[in-house]
Design a protein around this motif. Structure first.
Motif, PDB file in Angstrom:
ATOM      1  N   VAL A 161       0.873  -1.180   0.000  1.00 56.97           N
ATOM      2  CA  VAL A 161       0.000   0.000   0.000  1.00 56.97           C
ATOM      3  C   VAL A 161       0.907   1.226   0.000  1.00 56.97           C
ATOM      4  O   VAL A 161       1.730   1.389   0.894  1.00 56.97           O
ATOM      5  N   LEU A 162       0.770   2.057  -1.017  1.00 60.05           N
ATOM      6  CA  LEU A 162       1.633   3.233  -1.166  1.00 60.05           C
ATOM      7  C   LEU A 162       0.780   4.498  -1.143  1.00 60.05           C
ATOM      8  O   LEU A 162      -0.100   4.677  -1.985  1.00 60.05           O
ATOM      9  N   SER A 163       1.047   5.356  -0.178  1.00 58.55           N
ATOM     10  CA  SER A 163       0.320   6.610  -0.029  1.00 58.55           C
ATOM     11  C   SER A 163       1.254   7.768  -0.375  1.00 58.55           C
ATOM     12  O   SER A 163       2.337   7.891   0.214  1.00 58.55           O
ATOM     13  N   ILE A 164       0.846   8.605  -1.325  1.00 57.93           N
ATOM     14  CA  ILE A 164       1.686   9.716  -1.792  1.00 57.93           C
ATOM     15  C   ILE A 164       0.930  11.026  -1.638  1.00 57.93           C
ATOM     16  O   ILE A 164      -0.217  11.149  -2.079  1.00 57.93           O
ATOM     17  N   LEU A 165       1.594  11.995  -1.022  1.00 58.30           N
ATOM     18  CA  LEU A 165       1.076  13.367  -0.972  1.00 58.30           C
ATOM     19  C   LEU A 165       2.201  14.286  -1.428  1.00 58.30           C
ATOM     20  O   LEU A 165       3.164  14.514  -0.704  1.00 58.30           O
ATOM     21  N   ILE A 166       2.087  14.812  -2.642  1.00 58.36           N
ATOM     22  CA  ILE A 166       3.137  15.638  -3.226  1.00 58.36           C
ATOM     23  C   ILE A 166       2.503  16.664  -4.163  1.00 58.36           C
ATOM     24  O   ILE A 166       1.471  16.380  -4.777  1.00 58.36           O
ATOM     25  N   GLY A 167       3.105  17.836  -4.234  1.00 64.46           N
ATOM     26  CA  GLY A 167       2.590  18.818  -5.190  1.00 64.46           C
ATOM     27  C   GLY A 167       2.610  20.252  -4.706  1.00 64.46           C
ATOM     28  O   GLY A 167       2.756  21.167  -5.509  1.00 64.46           O
ATOM     29  N   VAL A 168       2.464  20.452  -3.397  1.00 59.33           N
ATOM     30  CA  VAL A 168       2.405  21.839  -2.929  1.00 59.33           C
ATOM     31  C   VAL A 168       3.725  22.566  -3.175  1.00 59.33           C
ATOM     32  O   VAL A 168       3.748  23.732  -3.584  1.00 59.33           O
ATOM     33  N   ASN A 169       4.851  21.871  -2.990  1.00 58.36           N
ATOM     34  CA  ASN A 169       6.150  22.511  -3.245  1.00 58.36           C
ATOM     35  C   ASN A 169       6.423  22.694  -4.729  1.00 58.36           C
ATOM     36  O   ASN A 169       7.129  23.633  -5.118  1.00 58.36           O
ATOM     37  N   ASP A 170       5.878  21.803  -5.548  1.00 60.82           N
ATOM     38  CA  ASP A 170       6.068  21.945  -6.992  1.00 60.82           C
ATOM     39  C   ASP A 170       5.534  23.288  -7.469  1.00 60.82           C
ATOM     40  O   ASP A 170       6.094  23.913  -8.362  1.00 60.82           O
ATOM     41  N   PHE A 171       4.446  23.722  -6.843  1.00 57.62           N
ATOM     42  CA  PHE A 171       3.933  25.062  -7.164  1.00 57.62           C
ATOM     43  C   PHE A 171       4.580  26.143  -6.300  1.00 57.62           C
ATOM     44  O   PHE A 171       4.978  27.193  -6.809  1.00 57.62           O
ATOM     45  N   TRP A 172       4.689  25.922  -5.000  1.00 60.85           N
ATOM     46  CA  TRP A 172       5.158  26.940  -4.061  1.00 60.85           C
ATOM     47  C   TRP A 172       6.529  27.494  -4.457  1.00 60.85           C
ATOM     48  O   TRP A 172       6.779  28.696  -4.371  1.00 60.85           O
ATOM     49  N   ARG A 173       7.415  26.608  -4.893  1.00 66.93           N
ATOM     50  CA  ARG A 173       8.761  27.059  -5.263  1.00 66.93           C
ATOM     51  C   ARG A 173       8.742  28.011  -6.460  1.00 66.93           C
ATOM     52  O   ARG A 173       9.679  28.789  -6.646  1.00 66.93           O
ATOM     53  N   THR A 174       7.682  27.982  -7.262  1.00 62.92           N
ATOM     54  CA  THR A 174       7.576  28.955  -8.359  1.00 62.92           C
ATOM     55  C   THR A 174       7.207  30.332  -7.826  1.00 62.92           C
ATOM     56  O   THR A 174       7.445  31.342  -8.488  1.00 62.92           O
ATOM     57  N   ILE A 175       6.645  30.386  -6.624  1.00 65.43           N
ATOM     58  CA  ILE A 175       6.244  31.639  -6.001  1.00 65.43           C
ATOM     59  C   ILE A 175       7.380  32.243  -5.178  1.00 65.43           C
ATOM     60  O   ILE A 175       7.682  33.432  -5.274  1.00 65.43           O
ATOM     61  N   ASP A 176       8.034  31.415  -4.345  1.00 67.55           N
ATOM     62  CA  ASP A 176       8.985  31.980  -3.388  1.00 67.55           C
ATOM     63  C   ASP A 176      10.453  31.832  -3.797  1.00 67.55           C
ATOM     64  O   ASP A 176      11.313  32.500  -3.226  1.00 67.55           O
ATOM     65  N   ARG A 177      10.749  30.985  -4.798  1.00 66.15           N
ATOM     66  CA  ARG A 177      12.157  30.788  -5.161  1.00 66.15           C
ATOM     67  C   ARG A 177      12.404  30.862  -6.667  1.00 66.15           C
ATOM     68  O   ARG A 177      13.478  30.523  -7.136  1.00 66.15           O
ATOM     69  N   GLY A 178      11.391  31.223  -7.401  1.00 65.63           N
ATOM     70  CA  GLY A 178      11.557  31.416  -8.827  1.00 65.63           C
ATOM     71  C   GLY A 178      11.755  30.149  -9.639  1.00 65.63           C
ATOM     72  O   GLY A 178      12.271  30.194 -10.757  1.00 65.63           O
ATOM     73  N   ALA A 179      11.349  29.010  -9.102  1.00 66.49           N
ATOM     74  CA  ALA A 179      11.448  27.761  -9.867  1.00 66.49           C
ATOM     75  C   ALA A 179      10.580  27.847 -11.118  1.00 66.49           C
ATOM     76  O   ALA A 179       9.561  28.547 -11.134  1.00 66.49           O
ATOM     77  N   GLN A 180      10.983  27.141 -12.145  1.00 69.26           N
ATOM     78  CA  GLN A 180      10.279  27.216 -13.426  1.00 69.26           C
ATOM     79  C   GLN A 180       9.390  26.009 -13.705  1.00 69.26           C
ATOM     80  O   GLN A 180       8.960  25.790 -14.826  1.00 69.26           O
ATOM     81  N   THR A 181       9.146  25.206 -12.674  1.00 79.34           N
ATOM     82  CA  THR A 181       8.318  24.015 -12.858  1.00 79.34           C
ATOM     83  C   THR A 181       6.911  24.396 -13.326  1.00 79.34           C
ATOM     84  O   THR A 181       6.257  25.236 -12.702  1.00 79.34           O
ATOM     85  N   THR A 182       6.465  23.775 -14.386  1.00 84.49           N
ATOM     86  CA  THR A 182       5.107  24.018 -14.880  1.00 84.49           C
ATOM     87  C   THR A 182       4.180  22.908 -14.407  1.00 84.49           C
ATOM     88  O   THR A 182       4.621  21.834 -13.997  1.00 84.49           O
ATOM     89  N   VAL A 183       2.897  23.150 -14.485  1.00 87.15           N
ATOM     90  CA  VAL A 183       1.950  22.122 -14.089  1.00 87.15           C
ATOM     91  C   VAL A 183       2.046  20.910 -15.013  1.00 87.15           C
ATOM     92  O   VAL A 183       1.863  19.765 -14.580  1.00 87.15           O
ATOM     93  N   ASP A 184       2.373  21.140 -16.281  1.00 84.28           N
ATOM     94  CA  ASP A 184       2.540  20.013 -17.208  1.00 84.28           C
ATOM     95  C   ASP A 184       3.726  19.146 -16.800  1.00 84.28           C
ATOM     96  O   ASP A 184       3.669  17.910 -16.907  1.00 84.28           O
ATOM     97  N   GLU A 185       4.803  19.785 -16.348  1.00 88.71           N
ATOM     98  CA  GLU A 185       5.972  19.016 -15.886  1.00 88.71           C
ATOM     99  C   GLU A 185       5.635  18.247 -14.615  1.00 88.71           C
ATOM    100  O   GLU A 185       6.035  17.082 -14.464  1.00 88.71           O
TER     101      GLU A 185
END
Length: 253
Positions: free
Chosen positions: A125-149
Motif C-alpha cells: 500500500v503506497l500513499s503519496i502526498l506531493i505537489g504543494v512545493n512543486d507550485f510553491w517554489r515557483t512563487i517563493d524561489r523562482g522555480a520554473q516548474t510548470t503544471v505540465d511538468e
C-alpha cells in the motif's frame, strides 16, 4: 485493483513502453472524493504500508531510522497518527508501516530517491502526498516548474512503480492550501488549482484512491478558522494532522 488488471498493466508497460495510463486502464480507473465500501482497500496479513511525500508527511521524522512501526521513524504528523490507528485496529495482521517523506520535496526529488525510499521497501500500500512545493517554489524561489511538468513527472513515477510493483494499492493525496492563511495569498490562484486537478487526474489514471484534502480543509473551516487546521496555510496543526489521518483511515475497508 484486481490481480488480473495489474498483471495486464505490467505486461503492457513492459511490452510497449510508457503508454498513457488512460489507454492502459480504460474505464476501470477510479478516483473518489469520498470512499465507499466498494472502493476501500482491504488489508492483508503482512502488508507493507508506506507514506511518501514532503514536509507534510515528514514532520520531523528521524531519517536515519529505517525501522517499521517506530515512532521516531514515523514523524509527528498524520502518518504517525494513521499508523497508530492501523496498528491498534489490526494487531493480528502483522502490518509494517514506514514513512519516507522529506521536507521540501517536489516530484523530481521523489524521482531521485524513489528506488531507495520506495521501491526497495516493496510496499503493498503506497500513499503519496506531493505537489504543494512543486507550485510553491515557483512563487517563493523562482522555480520554473510548470503544471505540465508536475503531471508528466508524476506519471513517470507511477509508471515505474507499477512496472516494479504491479499489485501495489495506491492512495493519492490531493495537495492543499488554506487560502488567506500564512503563506497562501492571492498569488497562488488560480494556478495552484491546476496542480490539484493534475493530482486528481493522476489518481483516476492510475486507479488510486484520491483523498480530497482541499475539500476536507475547506469543510473544516465551518467549525474553526483556517489557521486552527494549518497555522501557515500549508502545514497542519495537531488538529489538522488528526483530520488528515482520519481521512486516510477512511480509505481502509
Amino acid at each position: 485493483m484486481n490481480t488480473n488488471r495489474r498483471s495486464f498493466i505490467k505486461k503492457s508497460i513492459i511490452g510497449t513502453g510508457l503508454l498513457s495510463g488512460a489507454s492502459l486502464l480504460g474505464n476501470e480507473v477510479f478516483a473518489h472524493e469520498s470512499t465507499s465500501s466498494a472502493s476501500k482497500i482491504s488489508l492483508n496479513n503482512d502488508d507493507i504500508i508506506l507514506f511518501q511525500g514532503d514536509s507534510i508527511t515528514d514532520v520531523g521524522r528521524d531519517r536515519n531510522n529505517r525501522n517499521a512501526n517506530d515512532t521516531g521513524a514515523l514523524g509527528h504528523g498524520y502518518a504517525l497518527l494513521a499508523a497508530s490507528q492501523l496498528l491498534n485496529k489490526y494487531p493480528a495482521k502483522n502490518l509494517k508501516v514506514y514513512n519516507t517523506g522529506i521536507s521540501g520535496n517536489r516530484v523530481p526529488d521523489l524521482q531521485k530517491r524513489w528506488q531507495e525510499d520506495t521501491l526497495a521497501i516493496k510496499p503493498t500500500v503506497l500513499s503519496i502526498l506531493i505537489g504543494v512545493n512543486d507550485f510553491w517554489r515557483t512563487i517563493d524561489r523562482g522555480a520554473q516548474t510548470t503544471v505540465d511538468e508536475y503531471k508528466s513527472q508524476y506519471q513517470q513515477l507511477l509508471h515505474e512503480t507499477l512496472q516494479k510493483l504491479p499489485n501495489v494499492k495506491l492512495i493519492i493525496g490531493e495537495p492543499f492550501a488554506v487560502k488567506g492563511v500564512g503563506h497562501i495569498t492571492d498569488a497562488w490562484y488560480p494556478k495552484f488549482l491546476a496542480y490539484q486537478e493534475s493530482a486528481r487526474d493522476i489518481a483516476k489514471e492510475f486507479g488510486g484512491i484520491l483523498i480530497p484534502y482541499q475539500k476536507i480543509f475547506d469543510n473544516a473551516q465551518k467549525s474553526a478558522p483556517g489557521a486552527y487546521w494549518a497555522a501557515d496555510g500549508v502545514h497542519p496543526t495537531l488538529a489538522g494532522a488528526q483530520m488528515m489521518a482520519s481521512a486516510w483511515m477512511e480509505c481502509i475497508k
